[in-house]
Design a protein around this motif. Structure first.
Motif, PDB file in Angstrom:
ATOM      1  N   ALA A 148     -14.605  -2.636  35.529  1.00 36.30           N
ATOM      2  CA  ALA A 148     -14.170  -3.971  35.948  1.00 36.30           C
ATOM      3  C   ALA A 148     -12.651  -4.111  36.018  1.00 36.30           C
ATOM      4  N   THR A 197     -12.370 -10.913  33.733  1.00 34.63           N
ATOM      5  CA  THR A 197     -13.352 -10.056  33.071  1.00 34.63           C
ATOM      6  C   THR A 197     -13.561 -10.486  31.622  1.00 34.63           C
ATOM      7  N   GLN A 201     -15.837  -5.819  28.996  1.00 34.52           N
ATOM      8  CA  GLN A 201     -15.454  -5.054  30.182  1.00 34.52           C
ATOM      9  C   GLN A 201     -14.037  -4.498  30.073  1.00 34.52           C
TER      10      GLN A 201
END
Length: 219
Positions: A148, A197, A201
Motif C-alpha cells: 500500500a 493507509t 499497511q
C-alpha cells in the motif's frame, strides 16, 4: 580533507556504496503473517522513534516513524539464533572481523505516509564508557500485500561524500527480505508515500543491532 596520497584504487573503494548483503525470502510467508499479527496486536505500544544516545530524543527533522521494542522473551529467544547465524556468516564477507555478539538490540519500526530517517550511522548511539559497540546491523522487511506504499527505499552511502565523488545504492524494502551491513555504514530511509493507509499497511522493519565487545585499549 582527503589525503592526496590515497591511491586511485583506494579512492575507487571509498567511492563505492558500503558493503552489504541482501537475502530475499529469508523467513517465509508464515513468519511474515506472524509478524503482521504481532504488529497489529501491539499497535498501542508503538511510540515515536528516537535518535541519539541512551533513551534518545524525538527529532522530527531526523527521524519520523513508530517503534516497538517490548518483545516477549520467548519470541526473541526463538528467532534470535536465526538472525545471529546470518549475521555471523555474512560479517567476514563484508570486511567485518568475526566476532561473537555480546549484546543484541531489537526493535520493530513502522513507517507510514511521509515517514523517513535522515542519513546517519548506527554507531552514533554509543558513549565513551560503554562496554560494547554496534558492529553489524540486520534489517528484516515485511508488509501486508498488496503493498500500500511507495518509496521507503533503504539508501546506503559510500564513505566518500557526493561532493568528493561518492555514491549510493538504493535497496527496495521487499517483504521477507533481510539486509545486512556494517553498523559504521552511513544510510537512510527514503520518505514513504502511502496516503490514507492503515497502520497494518505500514512498511515494517525488524531491526537487529549486534554488539562487539569494545577493546579496553580503545576506550
Amino acid at each position: 580533507m582527503m589525503s592526496t596520497s590515497l591511491s586511485g584504487t583506494g579512492l575507487y573503494a571509498l567511492s563505492r556504496p558500503a558493503p552489504h548483503r541482501v537475502i530475499p525470502g529469508f523467513m517465509g510467508d508464515a513468519f511474515v503473517a506472524r509478524m503482521l499479527e504481532l504488529a497489529q496486536q501491539r499497535q498501542a505500544e508503538f511510540q515515536p522513534s528516537r535518535v541519539g544516545r541512551g533513551d534518545g530524543r524525538v527529532d522530527t527533522k531526523e527521524r519520523v516513524s513508530l517503534r516497538f521494542a517490548n518483545f516477549d522473551k520467548d519470541f526473541r529467544a526463538e528467532i534470535e539464533p536465526t538472525f545471529t547465524s546470518a549475521m555471523m556468516e555474512t560479517a567476514p564477507a563484508l570486511g567485518v572481523p568475526p566476532f561473537t555478539p555480546v549484546r543484541a538490540e531489537l526493535e520493530l519500526v513502522a513507517y507510514g505516509d511521509g515517514d523517513f530517517q535522515a542519513p546517519h550511522l548506527d554507531t552514533q548511539t554509543r558513549g565513551a564508557r560503554d562496554a560494547s559497540d554496534r558492529a553489524m546491523t540486520a534489517v528484516y522487511y515485511f508488509y501486508a500485500t498488496p503493498k500500500a506504499f511507495q518509496g521507503g527505499e533503504f539508501r546506503l552511502f559510500s564513505m566518500l561524500p557526493p561532493e568528493q565523488g561518492g555514491s549510493f545504492v538504493d535497496v527496495a524494502p521487499e517483504s521477507d527480505t533481510l539486509v545486512l551491513f556494517p553498523s559504521w555504514a552511513r544510510h537512510e530511509v527514503r520518505p514513504l508515500v502511502s496516503p490514507g493507509t492503515l497502520f497494518g499497511q505500514s512498511r515494517f522493519a525488524l531491526i537487529w543491532w549486534f554488539h562487539r565487545r569494545r577493546d579496553a585499549q580503545t576506550t
